[in-house]
Design an enzyme around this catalytic site. Sequence first.
Site, mmCIF file in Angstrom:
data_model
loop_
_atom_site.group_PDB
_atom_site.id
_atom_site.type_symbol
_atom_site.label_atom_id
_atom_site.label_comp_id
_atom_site.label_asym_id
_atom_site.label_seq_id
_atom_site.Cartn_x
_atom_site.Cartn_y
_atom_site.Cartn_z
ATOM 1 N N LEU A 82 49.006 21.366 -40.602
ATOM 2 C CA LEU A 82 49.284 22.060 -39.328
ATOM 3 C C LEU A 82 49.245 23.579 -39.432
ATOM 4 O O LEU A 82 50.085 24.278 -38.859
ATOM 5 C CB LEU A 82 50.644 21.609 -38.762
ATOM 6 C CG LEU A 82 50.757 20.124 -38.421
ATOM 7 C CD1 LEU A 82 52.187 19.791 -38.001
ATOM 8 C CD2 LEU A 82 49.793 19.736 -37.302
ATOM 9 N N ASN A 108 47.897 20.525 -28.375
ATOM 10 C CA ASN A 108 48.497 19.556 -29.305
ATOM 11 C C ASN A 108 49.758 20.183 -29.888
ATOM 12 O O ASN A 108 49.704 21.169 -30.616
ATOM 13 C CB ASN A 108 47.462 19.228 -30.394
ATOM 14 C CG ASN A 108 47.933 18.150 -31.351
ATOM 15 O OD1 ASN A 108 48.611 18.437 -32.334
ATOM 16 N ND2 ASN A 108 47.574 16.912 -31.088
ATOM 17 N N CYS A 138 51.550 13.262 -37.295
ATOM 18 C CA CYS A 138 50.859 13.959 -38.381
ATOM 19 C C CYS A 138 51.411 13.467 -39.721
ATOM 20 O O CYS A 138 52.603 13.638 -40.010
ATOM 21 C CB CYS A 138 51.048 15.469 -38.284
ATOM 22 S SG CYS A 138 50.203 16.318 -39.636
ATOM 23 N N VAL A 200 44.123 6.839 -32.220
ATOM 24 C CA VAL A 200 45.073 6.940 -33.289
ATOM 25 C C VAL A 200 44.975 8.289 -33.989
ATOM 26 O O VAL A 200 43.923 8.917 -33.987
ATOM 27 C CB VAL A 200 44.823 5.857 -34.377
ATOM 28 C CG1 VAL A 200 45.014 4.474 -33.814
ATOM 29 C CG2 VAL A 200 43.439 5.989 -35.031
ATOM 30 N N ASN A 201 46.111 8.714 -34.567
ATOM 31 C CA ASN A 201 46.059 9.782 -35.550
ATOM 32 C C ASN A 201 45.581 9.152 -36.861
ATOM 33 O O ASN A 201 45.203 7.975 -36.896
ATOM 34 C CB ASN A 201 47.438 10.440 -35.691
ATOM 35 C CG ASN A 201 47.328 11.904 -36.116
ATOM 36 O OD1 ASN A 201 46.494 12.236 -36.969
ATOM 37 N ND2 ASN A 201 48.128 12.766 -35.552
ATOM 38 N N GLY A 253 37.270 7.408 -35.508
ATOM 39 C CA GLY A 253 35.957 7.066 -36.056
ATOM 40 C C GLY A 253 34.824 6.998 -35.058
ATOM 41 O O GLY A 253 33.738 6.510 -35.396
HETATM 42 C C1 LIG Z 1 40.673 18.104 -40.512
HETATM 43 C C2 LIG Z 1 41.507 17.372 -39.512
HETATM 44 C C3 LIG Z 1 42.592 18.015 -38.911
HETATM 45 C C4 LIG Z 1 43.382 17.340 -37.973
HETATM 46 N N1 LIG Z 1 44.418 17.997 -37.377
HETATM 47 C C5 LIG Z 1 45.156 17.377 -36.413
HETATM 48 C C6 LIG Z 1 46.208 18.062 -35.734
HETATM 49 O O1 LIG Z 1 46.465 19.241 -35.958
HETATM 50 N N2 LIG Z 1 46.920 17.373 -34.799
HETATM 51 C C7 LIG Z 1 46.639 16.043 -34.492
HETATM 52 O O2 LIG Z 1 47.286 15.451 -33.627
HETATM 53 N N3 LIG Z 1 45.623 15.383 -35.111
HETATM 54 C C8 LIG Z 1 44.889 16.020 -36.053
HETATM 55 N N4 LIG Z 1 43.869 15.346 -36.678
HETATM 56 C C9 LIG Z 1 43.594 13.948 -36.304
HETATM 57 C C10 LIG Z 1 42.442 13.842 -35.302
HETATM 58 O O3 LIG Z 1 42.725 14.547 -34.109
HETATM 59 C C11 LIG Z 1 42.142 12.357 -34.975
HETATM 60 O O4 LIG Z 1 43.309 11.767 -34.434
HETATM 61 C C12 LIG Z 1 41.728 11.567 -36.213
HETATM 62 O O5 LIG Z 1 40.951 12.345 -37.078
HETATM 63 C C13 LIG Z 1 40.962 10.283 -35.844
HETATM 64 O O6 LIG Z 1 39.770 10.591 -35.155
HETATM 65 P P1 LIG Z 1 38.324 10.723 -35.898
HETATM 66 O O7 LIG Z 1 38.191 9.510 -36.772
HETATM 67 O O8 LIG Z 1 37.338 10.804 -34.776
HETATM 68 O O9 LIG Z 1 38.384 11.983 -36.708
HETATM 69 C C14 LIG Z 1 43.072 16.001 -37.626
HETATM 70 C C15 LIG Z 1 41.979 15.363 -38.229
HETATM 71 C C16 LIG Z 1 41.193 16.022 -39.159
HETATM 72 C C17 LIG Z 1 40.017 15.301 -39.767
#
Ligand SMILES: Cc1cc2nc3c(=O)[nH]c(=O)nc-3n(C[C@H](O)[C@H](O)[C@H](O)COP(=O)(O)O)c2cc1C
Length: 311
Positions: A82, A108, A138, A200-201, A253
């Site tokens: 963060l 966020n 997170c 999902v996170n 994903g």
């Molecule tokens: C490098 C990185 C930083 C992220 N930072 C945050 C964040 O600050 N707050 C949050 O809620 N999710 C954060 N996420 C999660 C993404 O928003 C998302 O929920 C997660 O990656 C699943 O989606 P994706 O598979 O399309 O990446 C982060 C993901 C990545 C890869």
Amino acid sequence: MSKSKVDLSQVDLSTTITGVHFRNPVIAASGTFGYGGEYAGLIDVSQLGGICTKGLTLNPRSGNAGQRLHETPAGLMNSIGLENPGIAVFLEKELPKLRALGPAVIANLSGSTVEEYAGGAVLLNASSIDMIELNISCPNVKAGGMTFGLDPEAAASVVRPVRKAAPDKPLMVKLSPNAPDLAAVARACVDAGADALSLVNTFKAMAIDINTRKPVFDNISAGLSGPAIRPIALRMVWELYDAVKVPIVGMGGISNTKDALEFLMAGAAAIEVGSATFAHPPAMIEIINGIAGYMKNRRFSKPEEISIRGK
Ligand SMILES: Cc1cc2nc3c(=O)[nH]c(=O)nc-3n(C[C@H](O)[C@H](O)[C@H](O)COP(=O)(O)O)c2cc1C
């Protein structure tokens, strides 16, 4: 890289979620799109439905030490922790530029304590953001973050004060796939005042460097995202659609139009795209075009018709 163009001439992709207008249901996921402007030289950012900011906290954070990203065969692990300049600096320096880009702005919000979350919510409530995405999921911070998202009562203990502190902003709570009973957490968030849920996170995961014989990340575990998690995330969206009545924003994903359509069919009102943007910056623009093409072929007049669910 050439800028991809969206031909929306014959299809209305717009949708309204908790009173917020999105020109299409494709949103840049938190932490993967900076504050939007970073991508302006690569894609036409104004074409996106929404932009979700990097996780914001009341006080500035420098993030985690050590390695922060690690690729896996079908995904990405991160341990950013963060890193952000704090909400006051965001509001003064980044929000005006982000607003000017055009898409709906989702902030966020994260924190280590209930007080920090609520203090951040007060500042966001007085700003021009469109919606708060409350991050109780997170996995990369030692205090707060995901610990609030694993248990229904702990989740409600954050959602309730944030709801109170930000009465004028739609509140979407971002859930953790690591919760043992996700539906119970989701229901507790809605009962505590959430207007929408996003999921999902990342999934808690780890990697070991066989040369140094040490875990890759200083925190040992990190959050896994990308194609590896997609079928699990999709199943969770499908199941939560039955558990709650509020709109669900799905992610995990999503890399292409087919992936996005699966989430919209499962009942998601909109989708967020994260890791795919790192690998292929025009991914979201291609997805918007792909959804438009699919709707045109099926003669759908609004994105909601893509869903195969019924409430
Ligand atoms: C490098 C990185 C930083 C992220 N930072 C945050 C964040 O600050 N707050 C949050 O809620 N999710 C954060 N996420 C999660 C993404 O928003 C998302 O929920 C997660 O990656 C699943 O989606 P994706 O598979 O399309 O990446 C982060 C993901 C990545 C890869």
